[in-house]
Each structure stands twice: as C-alpha cells, then as structure tokens.
Design an enzyme around this catalytic site. Structure first.
Site, PDB file in Angstrom:
ATOM      1  CG  ASP A  21      -1.785  -1.082   1.432  1.00  0.00           C
ATOM      2  OD1 ASP A  21      -1.562  -2.298   0.867  1.00  0.00           O
ATOM      3  OD2 ASP A  21      -2.912  -1.045   1.948  1.00  0.00           O
ATOM      4  CG  HIS A  23      -2.498   4.158   2.156  1.00  0.00           C
ATOM      5  ND1 HIS A  23      -3.830   4.454   1.749  1.00  0.00           N
ATOM      6  CD2 HIS A  23      -2.381   3.241   2.894  1.00  0.00           C
ATOM      7  CE1 HIS A  23      -4.514   3.302   2.073  1.00  0.00           C
ATOM      8  NE2 HIS A  23      -3.562   2.484   2.980  1.00  0.00           N
ATOM      9  CG  ASP A  50      -5.738   0.649   0.113  1.00  0.00           C
ATOM     10  OD1 ASP A  50      -6.768   0.556  -0.602  1.00  0.00           O
ATOM     11  OD2 ASP A  50      -5.939   0.219   1.244  1.00  0.00           O
ATOM     12  CG  ASN A  76      -9.670  -0.796   1.387  1.00  0.00           C
ATOM     13  OD1 ASN A  76      -8.551  -1.210   1.209  1.00  0.00           O
ATOM     14  ND2 ASN A  76      -9.983  -0.281   2.494  1.00  0.00           N
ATOM     15  CG  HIS A  77      -8.311   3.380   1.026  1.00  0.00           C
ATOM     16  ND1 HIS A  77      -8.520   4.730   2.144  1.00  0.00           N
ATOM     17  CD2 HIS A  77      -7.816   2.485   1.908  1.00  0.00           C
ATOM     18  CE1 HIS A  77      -8.482   4.143   3.262  1.00  0.00           C
ATOM     19  NE2 HIS A  77      -8.048   2.734   3.176  1.00  0.00           N
ATOM     20  CG  HIS A 184      -6.375  -4.768   3.245  1.00  0.00           C
ATOM     21  ND1 HIS A 184      -7.194  -3.446   3.215  1.00  0.00           N
ATOM     22  CD2 HIS A 184      -7.398  -5.390   3.811  1.00  0.00           C
ATOM     23  CE1 HIS A 184      -8.300  -3.338   3.806  1.00  0.00           C
ATOM     24  NE2 HIS A 184      -8.548  -4.595   4.274  1.00  0.00           N
TER      25      HIS A 184
HETATM   26 MN   LIG Z   1      -6.580  -1.549   2.122  1.00  0.00          MN
END
Ligand SMILES: [Mn+2]
Length: 222
Positions: A21, A23, A50, A76-77, A184
């Site tokens: 991820d 982010h 993500d 999921n983001h 995740h």
């Molecule tokens: Mn995630």
C-alpha cells in the site's frame, strides 16, 4: 470497465517488482525504488492497490497510473473513490479520504473513472511461474477460477477488504498459481502464509518502510 483479471506476459528485459500500500506517499516510494536501482526502461512495478488516502499526494496516483511500467489493482480506498457519489463521506474522511472532497466535480469524475478501470487482480508470467496480485485476499480456492468467482459482488468485496487469512494465520495454498501477493494489512515485516505473500510493511506510516518484492525470485530486494 476492463476485465476483473488483467494478465501480463513475461518481462524478458528487466525485473518485475511488487509494492504494498502506498497511500499517497509517492516520494517515499521513489526513494525505495532508488535503493534497488529500479530502471523504468526495463523493470515493471506492480502495486497491490491503496494508492490514495492518508498521505500527502493522493492525486499523484493518476500520473503514476499513466506510466507504462506501473500497474495497480483496485484497493478498498480506490473503491471508495469509484463509489464517491454514494459513499459514506464521513467514514471515508476518517480513513484519509478528506482530500477528495476538495476536488472539483470534474476532477472527482476523472479520478473515479481512472480507478473504475483498474482490475481486481493482476497475473504476471515469470520465469518461475504465474504470480497473482490482489489487494486483500484471493477469494477463490483456485486462482484459475478467480475471473468467474469475481463476478459475485461479495467476492469482489472479499478481494479488497478481507483480513481473514492473515488474522487466522491460515497457510492454505492458493491452487493454480505459484504465489499470490497482497497488501491491506500493515505488518512489521513481510509475512508468507502458504504461497500468499503479505507485503504491506507500512511504507506510508511514520516508522514503516516499503518492501519491494521480486516476482521471479519471491525475495524482498529492500
Ligand atoms: Mn486496504
């Protein structure tokens, strides 16, 4: 939208690397890539999704996705952004998505469309066999059934949200594939359960780092 599973042929010239991820921390990612002398002329980088939220530069995700050597699955983001017209905005903001609300309507649509085009899974041919990438977990017993299984909405949700395997320490192998790479769930160091490699070592957190996994050797280069 594209197919749920996107396939990549062998990279005959350079390395195939997976990263956890991101982010919004693309500058930190660049530092990690420099450490392994990542060469965009011949190497490829595969993201477990993500790309956005929490960090300082979520919008850079679109530019990265336009680079021919960078590929990502939907996390999921990204899924929050795809659903931006119906999503629980407060819940998303708590999880780092406040930046999105500051975009213009045109930008929101542009971001959502870019992420809606991302596959749920990627599969990469390597010298040592086929390697799969999904955000959270593989929702099928056999990787070869994944494209069919992902036609069910609840299985797509499982693919981008589930922590069942890592929470239970379940070392059941995913059949039909050499290895599956997921993110995740932030970990201190990478964890392998059966043939499932969990590589989110919190490169986006204050004290974490990016783990860059070579998909031919299944070893961490940094
Ligand atoms: Mn995630």
């Amino acid at each position: 939208m594209r197919a749920y599973v996107q396939r990549f042929g062998r990279n005959l010239h350079g390395r195939d690397i997976a990263v956890g991820d991101i982010h919004g921390h693309f500058l930190r990612l660049e530092s990690a890539l420099a450490k392994i002398s990542f060469d965009p002329r011949q190497d490829r980088l595969f993201s477990v999704g993500d790309l956005i939220d929490r960090g300082p530069d979520s919008i850079a995700a679109l530019e990265w996705l336009s680079r021919p050597w960078f590929h990502a699955v939907r996390g999921n983001h990204e899924d929050y952004a795809v659903r931006y017209e119906t999503v629980d905005v407060d819940n998303w903001a708590i999880n780092g998505g406040a930046w999105f609300q500051l975009l213009s309507d045109v930008q929101k649509r542009q971001v959502a469309d870019a992420f809606a085009a991302l596959p749920y899974a990627m599969e990469i041919e390597t010298a040592a066999g086929l390697v799969g990438v999904v955000h959270a977990d593989c929702p099928s017993v056999d990787w070869q059934d994944l494209a069919t299984v992902l036609m069910q909405r609840r299985k797509r949700v499982q693919c981008i949200w589930s922590r069942d395997r890592i929470t239970a320490g379940d070392a059941t192998e995913v059949a039909g594939v050499r290895a599956v790479v997921v993110g995740h769930t932030p970990l201190i160091s990478p964890v392998t359960l059966g043939n499932v490699y969990h590589i989110d070592t919190g490169g986006w957190t204050p004290h974490g780092h990016f783990s860059l996994l070579n998909l031919s050797t299944m070893t961490v280069e940094v």
